[in-house]
Design a protein around this motif. Sequence first.
Motif, PDB file in Angstrom:
ATOM      1  N   UNK A  81     -87.265  37.144  -5.060  1.00 16.96           N
ATOM      2  CA  UNK A  81     -87.081  36.376  -3.830  1.00 16.96           C
ATOM      3  C   UNK A  81     -88.117  36.763  -2.782  1.00 16.96           C
ATOM      4  N   UNK A  82     -88.335  38.063  -2.673  1.00 10.68           N
ATOM      5  CA  UNK A  82     -89.308  38.557  -1.705  1.00 10.68           C
ATOM      6  C   UNK A  82     -90.705  38.059  -2.061  1.00 10.68           C
ATOM      7  N   UNK A  83     -91.020  38.127  -3.351  1.00  7.58           N
ATOM      8  CA  UNK A  83     -92.332  37.670  -3.819  1.00  7.58           C
ATOM      9  C   UNK A  83     -92.499  36.171  -3.527  1.00  7.58           C
ATOM     10  N   UNK A  84     -91.452  35.393  -3.825  1.00  7.91           N
ATOM     11  CA  UNK A  84     -91.536  33.945  -3.592  1.00  7.91           C
ATOM     12  C   UNK A  84     -91.628  33.634  -2.102  1.00  7.91           C
ATOM     13  N   UNK A  85     -90.933  34.405  -1.293  1.00  6.24           N
ATOM     14  CA  UNK A  85     -90.978  34.173   0.156  1.00  6.24           C
ATOM     15  C   UNK A  85     -92.390  34.390   0.690  1.00  6.24           C
ATOM     16  N   UNK A  86     -93.002  35.491   0.274  1.00 10.28           N
ATOM     17  CA  UNK A  86     -94.377  35.780   0.705  1.00 10.28           C
ATOM     18  C   UNK A  86     -95.327  34.677   0.239  1.00 10.28           C
ATOM     19  N   UNK A  87     -95.181  34.276  -1.016  1.00  8.11           N
ATOM     20  CA  UNK A  87     -96.065  33.248  -1.568  1.00  8.11           C
ATOM     21  C   UNK A  87     -95.836  31.898  -0.896  1.00  8.11           C
ATOM     22  N   UNK A 116     -94.752  31.378   2.153  1.00  6.64           N
ATOM     23  CA  UNK A 116     -95.324  31.459   3.495  1.00  6.64           C
ATOM     24  C   UNK A 116     -96.827  31.145   3.430  1.00  6.64           C
ATOM     25  N   UNK A 117     -97.484  31.619   2.381  1.00  5.65           N
ATOM     26  CA  UNK A 117     -98.918  31.398   2.190  1.00  5.65           C
ATOM     27  C   UNK A 117     -99.204  29.926   1.828  1.00  5.65           C
ATOM     28  N   UNK A 118     -98.320  29.313   1.001  1.00  6.40           N
ATOM     29  CA  UNK A 118     -98.622  28.004   0.406  1.00  6.40           C
ATOM     30  C   UNK A 118     -98.003  26.797   1.109  1.00  6.40           C
ATOM     31  N   UNK A 119     -97.037  27.039   1.996  1.00  8.84           N
ATOM     32  CA  UNK A 119     -96.182  25.937   2.446  1.00  8.84           C
ATOM     33  C   UNK A 119     -96.930  24.781   3.114  1.00  8.84           C
ATOM     34  N   UNK A 120     -98.043  25.104   3.765  1.00  6.20           N
ATOM     35  CA  UNK A 120     -98.771  24.045   4.480  1.00  6.20           C
ATOM     36  C   UNK A 120    -100.018  23.602   3.710  1.00  6.20           C
ATOM     37  N   UNK A 121    -100.115  23.987   2.440  1.00  6.75           N
ATOM     38  CA  UNK A 121    -101.333  23.708   1.677  1.00  6.75           C
ATOM     39  C   UNK A 121    -101.085  22.686   0.566  1.00  6.75           C
ATOM     40  N   UNK A 122    -102.158  22.397  -0.180  1.00  5.23           N
ATOM     41  CA  UNK A 122    -102.086  21.440  -1.286  1.00  5.23           C
ATOM     42  C   UNK A 122    -101.361  22.009  -2.503  1.00  5.23           C
ATOM     43  N   UNK A 123    -100.903  23.271  -2.398  1.00  2.51           N
ATOM     44  CA  UNK A 123    -100.080  23.816  -3.491  1.00  2.51           C
ATOM     45  C   UNK A 123     -98.723  23.115  -3.542  1.00  2.51           C
ATOM     46  N   UNK A 124     -98.313  22.548  -2.414  1.00  4.86           N
ATOM     47  CA  UNK A 124     -97.109  21.727  -2.406  1.00  4.86           C
ATOM     48  C   UNK A 124     -97.546  20.330  -2.833  1.00  4.86           C
ATOM     49  N   UNK A 125     -97.088  19.901  -3.993  1.00  5.41           N
ATOM     50  CA  UNK A 125     -97.545  18.599  -4.464  1.00  5.41           C
ATOM     51  C   UNK A 125     -96.372  17.627  -4.551  1.00  5.41           C
ATOM     52  N   UNK A 126     -96.695  16.355  -4.435  1.00  2.00           N
ATOM     53  CA  UNK A 126     -95.640  15.339  -4.449  1.00  2.00           C
ATOM     54  C   UNK A 126     -95.635  14.571  -5.757  1.00  2.00           C
ATOM     55  N   UNK A 127     -94.435  14.403  -6.308  1.00  2.00           N
ATOM     56  CA  UNK A 127     -94.240  13.444  -7.384  1.00  2.00           C
ATOM     57  C   UNK A 127     -93.544  12.236  -6.765  1.00  2.00           C
ATOM     58  N   UNK A 128     -93.793  11.071  -7.334  1.00  2.00           N
ATOM     59  CA  UNK A 128     -93.252   9.837  -6.761  1.00  2.00           C
ATOM     60  C   UNK A 128     -92.366   9.133  -7.773  1.00  2.00           C
ATOM     61  N   UNK A 143     -98.905  31.611 -10.423  1.00  2.00           N
ATOM     62  CA  UNK A 143     -98.517  32.333 -11.660  1.00  2.00           C
ATOM     63  C   UNK A 143     -97.305  31.736 -12.341  1.00  2.00           C
ATOM     64  N   UNK A 144     -96.413  31.129 -11.584  1.00  2.00           N
ATOM     65  CA  UNK A 144     -95.134  30.739 -12.159  1.00  2.00           C
ATOM     66  C   UNK A 144     -95.054  29.267 -12.543  1.00  2.00           C
ATOM     67  N   UNK A 145     -96.165  28.551 -12.382  1.00  2.00           N
ATOM     68  CA  UNK A 145     -96.161  27.147 -12.797  1.00  2.00           C
ATOM     69  C   UNK A 145     -95.510  26.236 -11.762  1.00  2.00           C
ATOM     70  N   UNK A 146     -95.089  25.060 -12.213  1.00  2.00           N
ATOM     71  CA  UNK A 146     -94.555  24.048 -11.303  1.00  2.00           C
ATOM     72  C   UNK A 146     -93.088  24.344 -10.992  1.00  2.00           C
ATOM     73  N   UNK A 147     -92.802  24.644  -9.745  1.00  2.00           N
ATOM     74  CA  UNK A 147     -91.428  24.985  -9.346  1.00  2.00           C
ATOM     75  C   UNK A 147     -90.746  23.784  -8.701  1.00  2.00           C
ATOM     76  N   UNK A 148     -89.452  23.623  -9.009  1.00  2.00           N
ATOM     77  CA  UNK A 148     -88.686  22.482  -8.501  1.00  2.00           C
ATOM     78  C   UNK A 148     -88.043  22.820  -7.153  1.00  2.00           C
ATOM     79  N   UNK A 149     -87.677  21.786  -6.382  1.00  4.89           N
ATOM     80  CA  UNK A 149     -87.173  22.023  -5.025  1.00  4.89           C
ATOM     81  C   UNK A 149     -85.936  22.916  -4.945  1.00  4.89           C
TER      82      UNK A 149
END
Length: 277
Positions: A24-30, A32-44, A68-74
């Motif tokens: 959880x801690x690792x995901x939280x840090x990551x 925080x780093x990715x939330x506003x970037x293109x790492x968040x991708x949209x499926x339609x 590292x962990x691949x495509x994560x779901x909401x």
Amino acid sequence: YNAKRAGGGHVVYRRNDDQESRLRLELTTALRRDVATAAMILHYQPKLDLRTGVIRGFEALVRWQHPERGLLMPDVFLPIAEQNGLMSALTQNVLSQAIRECARWHAEGNRVSVAVNASATDLRFECFPQQILDLLDAHDLPAKALTVEITETMMLTDWATTDRVLDRLTSMGVRVSIDDYGTHHSTLSYLRRLHTAAELKLDRSFIADMLTAPRSAAIVRSTIDLAHDLGITVVAEGVEDAETLDTLREWGCDQAQGYHIGRPAPIAALKPQFAKS
Ligand code: C2E
Ligand code: MG
Ligand code: MG
Ligand code: MG
């Protein structure tokens, strides 16, 4: 944690708890780093008009391309975003991508709409409508091409602000949709209070067994009639087979979404679906 450590028999559980909180801690840090970037991708996922057979729009569903962990779901990262104050940044990112993409569809001659899921946090920010207006302006997209999906639980707290935000969105011309309709308490009171809603999405649980459970069938049919009496469009969620789709059409349901019509997919995979519209 201490109680578990004190009890000698809980070693295994304690280790799992540790792993869990480390993850959880690792995901939280990551995040925080990715939330506003293109790492968040949209499926339609397409929304099919049942009367015309035309695709009317697409719902944007966020995924996280984790290095590292691949495509994560909401369901994995939305709770982390919510608990760490990252939700507004995530919504801004999703809105920005979805509006940009929809503007591109319009420029290509596909006058479809895009739907974005809001969070409870968004509806408590008085500036949320203005942020949307700025994005619509920046991409020259008409407000009526955007739908904001909310759930009833989002309206539980801070009524005054939430109502003002929803009224403002509606007066801007943005469509407000009630997602997962029927799964929460006091659904009918919300329907009365949410006098600006343009659409309701009948929850997948009712659609899944409407062909086998007479009670679900009765609820689906009467909700369609109720919505139409109120001037609200009905979308069936989670349609997984042709028979359900045909029956919903017979019952006068306006639109449908589900794996039978189209799974959520990245932009590149949407081209064939546009051909149908
Ligand atoms: P939702 O808005 O009710 O979206 C529908 C969910 O059902 C999606 O799951 C979709 O992939 C799935 N689904 C669609 N058709 C079918 C079907 O025929 N059968 C089944 N079994 N499932 C179907 P997903 O993408 O995992 O999203 C889950 C939830 O996460 C969404 O529920 C929504 O509440 C939330 N969410 C997704 N994207 C965002 C976002 O950008 N922002 C926020 N705040 N929430 C989001
Ligand atoms: Mg939704
Ligand atoms: Mg839903
Ligand atoms: Mg849902």
